[in-house]
Design a protein around this motif. Structure first.
Motif, mmCIF file in Angstrom:
data_model
loop_
_atom_site.group_PDB
_atom_site.id
_atom_site.type_symbol
_atom_site.label_atom_id
_atom_site.label_comp_id
_atom_site.label_asym_id
_atom_site.label_seq_id
_atom_site.Cartn_x
_atom_site.Cartn_y
_atom_site.Cartn_z
ATOM 1 N N GLY A 308 13.582 8.017 -0.716
ATOM 2 C CA GLY A 308 14.550 7.949 0.372
ATOM 3 C C GLY A 308 15.511 9.118 0.441
ATOM 4 N N SER A 309 15.766 9.785 -0.688
ATOM 5 C CA SER A 309 16.678 10.935 -0.704
ATOM 6 C C SER A 309 15.947 12.258 -0.490
ATOM 7 C CB SER A 309 17.438 10.980 -2.034
ATOM 8 O OG SER A 309 16.521 11.167 -3.119
ATOM 9 N N TRP A 310 14.635 12.186 -0.275
ATOM 10 C CA TRP A 310 13.862 13.411 -0.068
ATOM 11 C C TRP A 310 14.018 13.891 1.372
ATOM 12 C CZ3 TRP A 310 8.837 14.557 -3.146
ATOM 13 C CH2 TRP A 310 9.078 14.362 -4.515
ATOM 14 N N CYS A 311 13.380 14.985 1.709
ATOM 15 C CA CYS A 311 13.540 15.596 3.029
ATOM 16 C C CYS A 311 13.039 14.667 4.134
ATOM 17 C CB CYS A 311 12.823 16.940 3.087
ATOM 18 S SG CYS A 311 11.025 16.828 2.959
ATOM 19 N N ARG A 312 13.471 14.965 5.352
ATOM 20 C CA ARG A 312 13.185 14.101 6.491
ATOM 21 C C ARG A 312 11.685 13.933 6.730
ATOM 22 N NH1 ARG A 312 15.908 15.703 12.075
ATOM 23 N NH2 ARG A 312 17.747 15.254 10.789
ATOM 24 N N ASP A 313 10.895 14.989 6.509
ATOM 25 C CA ASP A 313 9.454 14.900 6.784
ATOM 26 C C ASP A 313 8.783 13.839 5.917
ATOM 27 O OD1 ASP A 313 9.728 16.889 8.630
ATOM 28 O OD2 ASP A 313 8.945 18.490 7.358
ATOM 29 N N VAL A 314 9.209 13.720 4.664
ATOM 30 C CA VAL A 314 8.645 12.717 3.762
ATOM 31 C C VAL A 314 9.076 11.320 4.167
ATOM 32 C CG1 VAL A 314 8.683 11.843 1.388
ATOM 33 C CG2 VAL A 314 8.439 14.296 1.810
ATOM 34 N N VAL A 315 10.386 11.139 4.372
ATOM 35 C CA VAL A 315 10.925 9.810 4.701
ATOM 36 C C VAL A 315 10.345 9.310 6.024
ATOM 37 C CG1 VAL A 315 13.027 8.502 5.156
ATOM 38 C CG2 VAL A 315 13.022 10.274 3.397
ATOM 39 N N THR A 316 10.188 10.210 6.990
ATOM 40 C CA THR A 316 9.652 9.813 8.296
ATOM 41 C C THR A 316 8.234 9.275 8.182
ATOM 42 O OG1 THR A 316 11.030 11.430 9.452
ATOM 43 C CG2 THR A 316 9.092 10.620 10.620
ATOM 44 N N LEU A 317 7.387 9.942 7.412
ATOM 45 C CA LEU A 317 6.004 9.485 7.266
ATOM 46 C C LEU A 317 5.939 8.093 6.641
ATOM 47 C CD1 LEU A 317 4.170 12.745 6.109
ATOM 48 C CD2 LEU A 317 3.958 11.578 8.309
ATOM 49 N N ILE A 318 6.747 7.845 5.628
ATOM 50 C CA ILE A 318 6.759 6.515 5.018
ATOM 51 C C ILE A 318 7.275 5.484 6.022
ATOM 52 C CG2 ILE A 318 7.728 5.094 3.170
ATOM 53 C CD1 ILE A 318 7.920 7.651 1.467
ATOM 54 N N SER A 319 8.352 5.816 6.719
ATOM 55 C CA SER A 319 8.962 4.879 7.665
ATOM 56 C C SER A 319 8.035 4.535 8.818
ATOM 57 C CB SER A 319 10.270 5.468 8.207
ATOM 58 O OG SER A 319 11.181 5.736 7.162
ATOM 59 N N LYS A 320 7.201 5.499 9.226
ATOM 60 C CA LYS A 320 6.308 5.281 10.373
ATOM 61 C C LYS A 320 5.039 4.510 9.999
ATOM 62 C CE LYS A 320 8.428 7.763 13.658
ATOM 63 N NZ LYS A 320 8.807 7.210 14.991
ATOM 64 N N THR A 321 4.862 4.190 8.730
ATOM 65 C CA THR A 321 3.632 3.538 8.262
ATOM 66 C C THR A 321 3.845 2.044 8.112
ATOM 67 O OG1 THR A 321 3.127 5.555 7.005
ATOM 68 C CG2 THR A 321 1.838 3.579 6.496
ATOM 69 N N GLN A 322 2.928 1.258 8.649
ATOM 70 C CA GLN A 322 3.009 -0.188 8.524
ATOM 71 C C GLN A 322 2.738 -0.602 7.082
ATOM 72 O OE1 GLN A 322 0.378 -2.054 11.353
ATOM 73 N NE2 GLN A 322 1.206 -0.925 13.094
ATOM 74 N N GLU A 323 3.368 -1.689 6.672
ATOM 75 C CA GLU A 323 3.234 -2.180 5.306
ATOM 76 C C GLU A 323 1.778 -2.411 4.919
ATOM 77 O OE1 GLU A 323 4.020 -3.411 1.546
ATOM 78 O OE2 GLU A 323 5.660 -2.893 2.889
ATOM 79 N N ASP A 324 0.987 -3.005 5.831
ATOM 80 C CA ASP A 324 -0.398 -3.341 5.488
ATOM 81 C C ASP A 324 -1.313 -2.122 5.452
ATOM 82 O OD1 ASP A 324 -0.490 -2.815 8.186
ATOM 83 O OD2 ASP A 324 -1.564 -4.627 8.735
ATOM 84 N N MET A 325 -0.780 -0.956 5.798
ATOM 85 C CA MET A 325 -1.558 0.278 5.714
ATOM 86 C C MET A 325 -1.173 1.112 4.496
ATOM 87 S SD MET A 325 -3.733 0.134 8.087
ATOM 88 C CE MET A 325 -4.374 1.801 8.180
ATOM 89 N N ILE A 326 -0.429 0.519 3.586
ATOM 90 C CA ILE A 326 -0.059 1.201 2.336
ATOM 91 C C ILE A 326 -0.837 0.561 1.194
ATOM 92 C CG2 ILE A 326 1.788 1.768 0.732
ATOM 93 C CD1 ILE A 326 3.741 1.642 3.063
#
Length: 496
Positions: A308-326
């Motif tokens: 969560g404290s990493w750069c925006r590009d990393v946080v955005t990719l995680i945030s945009k991913t649905q739970e069941d796709m992880i």
């Protein structure tokens, strides 16, 4: 590469495979929802015709390595008969639609082209080129580039196809279609074999036996063939688990960045364009092996906590991913062994040299293995000797090992080193629990970072060129580049 996801885009294929229960022509149907392969039988009587004497190749495992080797053998008409035995094609090693994509460097693409140019064309059409954009290492916190590597120039200079990624299941479908009927036998796990001076016999899980002149174990890191050759040995846990995700998201940097590795201490994050409006990412974190009793949900929340404290590009990719796709899988490899076979039996790919996914080279090395092996077997098949009595088979398998060993062992070693280096990244000096006013906020760049940058600047281009250009299959001259290069760069011109 690590365990990844694939888009669901498969439909019916007129791709014949052979079921263990019935020798019949069948139609493969790929389920759009689950990605599973289903078989629709078209019952036809099949009578095995007597063939002239061919070198009989038995292959345990219908993953990418096994299928590429089978295709290479098939394309040498009149020299080989080949059978592939696969436990479960529908799951592609048990991970279904969630396994893929596979990165194909120029070296592997060159092998595919040498085996079957039409297959290369289909791979290019289905895949996503990443080698024509910026690729490299970046700081996980700031997002600033740490080192870049050029995947395009070495390929263009030598007239090689450009690096790309393709869904593992899409590649499997392409290879199955190219192989045609009566080569791949599904629901057929090789559990044992016996050999003598004249032949080798594989034993399937249901007790059936098949004879051949050669057995190739292409059955992955948990290879049964390897266990029977050298005894059971535990794979080594890398101390890292991998969380992978696929998201329907097109970032603003898509036109000029293909593949990035974000660095951190005891964790790192990889992101890649995989085409069709999707981004693939995988997050490596140092932790104990996965416990089956752990809850299957909550991965996204955990990753936000870790990154969560990493750069925006990393946080955005995680945030945009649905739970069941992880998804999560632990990373294992094995120590390098320097003999891959005994007698008429040998190994290739992960069965011989499983490696960590940090360089994305497991699939590429398997494909390269296939080509070297078929070159050596080609000499035996053309020799005119009696395959049941000649020592040429054993000699050919040993030549194959010898010619592949230096390259494979180098990549295996660098993969392990890369894992330690990527997760040991600490760009700033740690002062410890200093409480003086403002000092906790001061960041002083670690002197080792400058040294590391200098070393990478000098070594990385040379290593990547060596990796990209492969084992050397008689590369084209610069003036004869057009077919491969133009084939793979059918896309909008990018700026970097």
């Amino acid at each position: 590469m690590a365990t990844l996801h694939c888009p669901n885009h498969y439909t019916q294929h007129q791709n014949p495979i052979k079921s263990q229960a019935k020798h019949s022509i069948e139609t493969i149907i790929r389920c759009k929802e689950t990605g599973d392969l289903w078989v629709d039988n078209k019952k036809q009587s099949s009578i095995k015709k007597e063939e002239k004497k061919k070198l009989r190749i038995l292959i345990a495992g219908g993953g990418i390595g096994g299928l590429v080797l089978a295709l290479a053998a098939k394309k040498r008409e009149g020299l080989f008969s080949v059978e592939v035995f696969e436990r479960d094609l529908s799951s592609v090693r048990g991970e279904g639609r969630h396994r893929g994509p596979i990165q194909l460097l120029s070296s592997a693409m060159e092998v595919v082209e040498a085996i079957d140019e039409e297959v290369l064309r289909r791979v290019v059409e289905e895949g996503c080129v990443t080698g024509d954009r910026i690729n490299g290492l970046a700081d996980g916190i700031s997002g600033e580039w740490f080192a870049k590597f050029d995947l395009l120039s070495p390929a263009v200079k030598r007239g090689l196809p450009v690096t790309q990624v393709i869904c593992r299941m899409a590649l499997q479908d392409i290879l199955l279609n190219a192989l045609g009927p009566n080569i791949v036998t599904n629901n057929s796990k090789v559990v044992d074999f016996v050999q003598d001076s004249q032949k080798v016999t594989v034993i399937l899980e249901d007790g059936q036996r098949h004879e051949g002149d050669i057995l190739v174990g292409a059955d992955g890191i948990w290879s049964e063939v390897r266990s029977k050759l050298f005894g059971k040995q535990d794979a080594k846990y890398s101390n890292y688990t991998c969380y992978s995700g696929l998201t329907n998201f097109v970032p603003p940097y898509i036109d000029y960045i293909g593949y990035r590795v974000f660095l951190g201490l005891n964790q790192y994050f990889v992101a890649s364009d995989v085409g069709k409006g999707k981004m693939q990412w995988y997050a490596f974190h140092k932790e104990s092996p996965f416990n089956p009793d752990d809850p299957l949900t909550g991965k996204k929340e955990k990753l936000i906590g870790l990154f969560g404290s990493w750069c925006r590009d990393v946080v955005t990719l995680i945030s945009k991913t649905q739970e069941d796709m992880i998804l999560q899988r632990d990373i294992y490899d094995r120590d390098m062994i320097y003999s891959w076979g005994i007698g008429r039996v040998t190994l290739l790919g992960d069965a011989a040299h499983p490696m960590q996914p940090n360089l994305g080279q497991g699939g590429c090395m398997a494909i390269e293995d296939c080509y070297q092996l078929i070159l050596e077997l080609d000499k035996v098949a053309k020799s005119g000797h009696d395959f049941s009595t000649s020592n040429e088979i054993t000699s050919a398998l040993k030549r194959y090992e010898k010619k592949r060993m230096i390259r494979v062992s180098t990549v295996h070693t660098v993969s392990r080193m890369a894992s330690k280096m990527l997760s040991s990244y600490q760009p700033y000096i740690a002062f410890g629990p200093i409480t003086l006013f403002h000092l906790p906020r001061i960041k002083i760049l670690h002197p080792a970072i400058h040294i590391a940058r200098a070393i990478l600047h000098f070594c990385l281009p040379k290593f990547m060129t060596w990796l990209l250009t492969g084992p050397g299959l008689g590369q084209k001259k610069e003036e004869d580049q057009n077919s491969s290069y133009n084939l793979v760069l059918k896309r909008t011109k990018r700026t970097s």
